[in-house]
Enzyme design. Sequence first.
Site, PDB file in Angstrom:
ATOM      1  N   TRP A 167     -15.625  -2.412  -5.704  1.00 49.38           N
ATOM      2  CA  TRP A 167     -14.190  -2.700  -5.585  1.00 49.38           C
ATOM      3  C   TRP A 167     -13.422  -2.001  -6.718  1.00 49.38           C
ATOM      4  O   TRP A 167     -14.038  -1.562  -7.685  1.00 49.38           O
ATOM      5  CB  TRP A 167     -13.947  -4.226  -5.665  1.00 49.38           C
ATOM      6  CG  TRP A 167     -12.704  -4.645  -4.914  1.00 49.38           C
ATOM      7  CD1 TRP A 167     -11.550  -5.119  -5.458  1.00 49.38           C
ATOM      8  CD2 TRP A 167     -12.502  -4.616  -3.497  1.00 49.38           C
ATOM      9  NE1 TRP A 167     -10.639  -5.388  -4.459  1.00 49.38           N
ATOM     10  CE2 TRP A 167     -11.198  -5.087  -3.252  1.00 49.38           C
ATOM     11  CE3 TRP A 167     -13.294  -4.232  -2.406  1.00 49.38           C
ATOM     12  CZ2 TRP A 167     -10.652  -5.172  -1.962  1.00 49.38           C
ATOM     13  CZ3 TRP A 167     -12.759  -4.320  -1.127  1.00 49.38           C
ATOM     14  CH2 TRP A 167     -11.455  -4.792  -0.921  1.00 49.38           C
ATOM     15  N   ASP A 237      -4.545  -0.682 -10.135  1.00 47.18           N
ATOM     16  CA  ASP A 237      -3.209  -1.179  -9.793  1.00 47.18           C
ATOM     17  C   ASP A 237      -3.284  -2.353  -8.825  1.00 47.18           C
ATOM     18  O   ASP A 237      -4.366  -2.666  -8.317  1.00 47.18           O
ATOM     19  CB  ASP A 237      -2.374  -0.041  -9.184  1.00 47.18           C
ATOM     20  CG  ASP A 237      -2.919   0.401  -7.828  1.00 47.18           C
ATOM     21  OD1 ASP A 237      -4.167   0.486  -7.676  1.00 47.18           O
ATOM     22  OD2 ASP A 237      -2.122   0.650  -6.919  1.00 47.18           O
ATOM     23  N   GLU A 240      -5.079  -1.839  -5.727  1.00 41.56           N
ATOM     24  CA  GLU A 240      -6.529  -1.755  -5.891  1.00 41.56           C
ATOM     25  C   GLU A 240      -7.090  -0.355  -5.657  1.00 41.56           C
ATOM     26  O   GLU A 240      -8.215  -0.202  -5.212  1.00 41.56           O
ATOM     27  CB  GLU A 240      -7.226  -2.759  -4.943  1.00 41.56           C
ATOM     28  CG  GLU A 240      -6.517  -4.092  -4.883  1.00 41.56           C
ATOM     29  CD  GLU A 240      -7.257  -5.164  -4.120  1.00 41.56           C
ATOM     30  OE1 GLU A 240      -7.804  -6.054  -4.779  1.00 41.56           O
ATOM     31  OE2 GLU A 240      -7.292  -5.100  -2.887  1.00 41.56           O
ATOM     32  N   GLU A 241      -6.288   0.650  -5.939  1.00 38.98           N
ATOM     33  CA  GLU A 241      -6.713   2.008  -5.615  1.00 38.98           C
ATOM     34  C   GLU A 241      -6.803   2.969  -6.795  1.00 38.98           C
ATOM     35  O   GLU A 241      -7.635   3.863  -6.801  1.00 38.98           O
ATOM     36  CB  GLU A 241      -5.747   2.607  -4.573  1.00 38.98           C
ATOM     37  CG  GLU A 241      -5.744   1.844  -3.275  1.00 38.98           C
ATOM     38  CD  GLU A 241      -4.628   2.249  -2.325  1.00 38.98           C
ATOM     39  OE1 GLU A 241      -4.793   2.113  -1.113  1.00 38.98           O
ATOM     40  OE2 GLU A 241      -3.573   2.711  -2.822  1.00 38.98           O
ATOM     41  N   GLU A 484       0.182  -8.460   7.564  1.00 40.45           N
ATOM     42  CA  GLU A 484       0.427  -7.653   6.363  1.00 40.45           C
ATOM     43  C   GLU A 484       1.450  -6.552   6.633  1.00 40.45           C
ATOM     44  O   GLU A 484       2.350  -6.304   5.843  1.00 40.45           O
ATOM     45  CB  GLU A 484      -0.909  -7.045   5.911  1.00 40.45           C
ATOM     46  CG  GLU A 484      -0.842  -6.230   4.643  1.00 40.45           C
ATOM     47  CD  GLU A 484      -2.206  -5.626   4.304  1.00 40.45           C
ATOM     48  OE1 GLU A 484      -2.648  -4.699   5.020  1.00 40.45           O
ATOM     49  OE2 GLU A 484      -2.845  -6.099   3.341  1.00 40.45           O
TER      50      GLU A 484
HETATM   51  C1  NOJ Z   1      -8.316  -2.681   0.645  1.00 40.74           C
HETATM   52  C2  NOJ Z   1      -7.328  -2.789  -0.453  1.00 40.74           C
HETATM   53  O1  NOJ Z   1      -7.026  -4.104  -0.713  1.00 40.74           O
HETATM   54  C3  NOJ Z   1      -6.110  -1.977  -0.124  1.00 40.74           C
HETATM   55  O2  NOJ Z   1      -5.127  -2.133  -1.089  1.00 40.74           O
HETATM   56  C4  NOJ Z   1      -6.534  -0.567   0.000  1.00 40.74           C
HETATM   57  O3  NOJ Z   1      -5.426   0.243   0.263  1.00 40.74           O
HETATM   58  C5  NOJ Z   1      -7.596  -0.447   1.078  1.00 40.74           C
HETATM   59  N1  NOJ Z   1      -8.691  -1.328   0.822  1.00 40.74           N
HETATM   60  C6  NOJ Z   1      -8.085   0.971   1.247  1.00 40.74           C
HETATM   61  O4  NOJ Z   1      -8.742   1.391   0.064  1.00 40.74           O
HETATM   62  C1  NOJ Z   2      -4.321  -5.479  -0.276  1.00 45.15           C
HETATM   63  C2  NOJ Z   2      -3.232  -5.344  -1.261  1.00 45.15           C
HETATM   64  O1  NOJ Z   2      -3.140  -3.986  -1.600  1.00 45.15           O
HETATM   65  C3  NOJ Z   2      -3.497  -6.164  -2.481  1.00 45.15           C
HETATM   66  O2  NOJ Z   2      -2.401  -6.104  -3.328  1.00 45.15           O
HETATM   67  C4  NOJ Z   2      -3.767  -7.601  -2.120  1.00 45.15           C
HETATM   68  O3  NOJ Z   2      -4.111  -8.308  -3.257  1.00 45.15           O
HETATM   69  C5  NOJ Z   2      -4.860  -7.694  -1.093  1.00 45.15           C
HETATM   70  N1  NOJ Z   2      -4.604  -6.838   0.017  1.00 45.15           N
HETATM   71  C6  NOJ Z   2      -5.016  -9.113  -0.571  1.00 45.15           C
HETATM   72  O4  NOJ Z   2      -3.847  -9.521   0.071  1.00 45.15           O
END
Ligand code: NOJ
Ligand code: NOJ
Length: 517
Positions: A167, A237, A240-241, A484
């Site tokens: 992750w 960030d 999560e990327e 979402e």
């Molecule tokens: C799941 C993450 O929570 C999301 O923010 C991200 O864009 C996707 N995976 C693709 O990496």
């Molecule tokens: C993906 C989002 O990018 C992230 O900010 C969030 O925490 C997770 N989804 C869970 O909702």
Amino acid sequence: MAPLILPFVFLAYLVLYSIALSIPTIPNFLSVGRAQQQQVLKSPLDTWIEQQERIALDKLLANVSPGGRNVKDAAKGSVIASPSREHPNYFYQWVRDAAITTSTLVDLYTDEPSSKLSSDLSNILDDYSDLQYKLQRTSNPSGTFDDLSGLGEPKFEADGSPFIGSWGRPQRDGPPLRALTLMTYLRAYNESHPGLWTSAGAEDWYKDLYDPSLPANSIIKADLEYTSHFWNQSGFDLWEEVDGFHFFTAMVQLKALREGAELAKAFQDKGAAQWYAEQASYVEAFLQQFWDERSGFLVETLNTDRTGLDCALLLGSLHGYPSKYSHDTPVFPPYSEEILISFLRLVQDQQERFPINAAPSSSEDGVAALEGIGIGRYPEDVYDGYGNDKRGGNPWFLCTASAAEVLYRTADHLISTGNLEISPIGIRFYEALLSSSSLEPEIDRSYGPSDALFHSVIERLRNTGDEFIDVIKTHTDAQGSMSEQFDRVTGYERGARDLTWSYGAFLQAIRARKRVL
Ligand code: NOJ
Ligand code: NOJ
């Protein structure tokens, strides 16, 4: 953690007491008249909002333990991101999503301490803190509690065990967000029980949240220690990327450290108060680096090849805004020209990018109007809610809601200060906002209640805010469910269904809207 139950028992008492006090025996004819008047003036959007507010709160609480119908088999105290267990699997507890949602519940409680929500809320906060205490002390792939590195872990399994898959970790916004949620709660509670912090009898329970002498025992103190020692290290960030330094993260770190310093002072934790305040001053100075002089807008992440435009700028501004208990001067508040111009640039990008967003109308002199549209995370996004799509991402409910909230909060600020100043930084925003009127904003002068332009700006802020809410209305399904994202071409909902954060962001936008009506 048993002592933690005590405050909530007090709280329940307080709530019952205030309900008892507020039961009127003589009908108030004046207010009945006012209510009828409002009925007459209610627009279809108002009617939908009223109904959707109830639905959103119900569906949000469905994802929150105790009591939530979607979290029956999750650990007590869980706030899951979404009930979706596959395609995609969001049945986890993200520290960020949980803290943000819980803080929305705390805000709703402080708005209306006698509402029905209040009695449930005491149980929710009790179990939330209980579980967060355990999660903080659960070793995980980001590290352990001993050196606090484990606090940077972004998500846990629904049963409270560590998530061990690969992750984007660590993420450093979770601890400050969690500390902020609990600090606001502690302040709100203390407000209704003045002097509690110093009275001997109350010492036990608050020490689970803040104990100057034993940080290892208290949730807030541990999160403040983490924030103050790790803010100067990079992390992933909120999306999560990207590993790096981020505006959203720094904004919530600053707020937590400033309000943490105040709290430490109140607890006679003098050394810590000084240390948190000192680190806060460094974060404040650091934040200036996110202003990109060359492009004329803020960037979400330093040194990346992205444009930097991002709905996280709006979120950072909203979640970094000082709480009502603070005396701090806001940094990059929603109404600042730096935020408003970045807002405009993001809207312009997203308007062209997504087919469901119609092209903007423009004025005689060619200024494109600022209009409410669907907003996604950032221009370069390719996450489509299930996987990656090279053609690009989609608008998100929570981003569209925060766009509305920024405009409402700006209107609220202007109404309360009675003063609008426009500099070269923000002029384009006001030109776009007023493009449909004959009024032309001028640089370097200030406007007040005696100027027509001042009133037009407030009206346009409110109406454009409502346009963003109207976009949300269009894409919310008939049952009031919000996922979402919504599809950039068809407009249908996509990605994790019933996203807890979507409901929370909608409720926050509506709270801000109520203040400017
Ligand atoms: C799941 C993450 O929570 C999301 O923010 C991200 O864009 C996707 N995976 C693709 O990496
Ligand atoms: C993906 C989002 O990018 C992230 O900010 C969030 O925490 C997770 N989804 C869970 O909702």
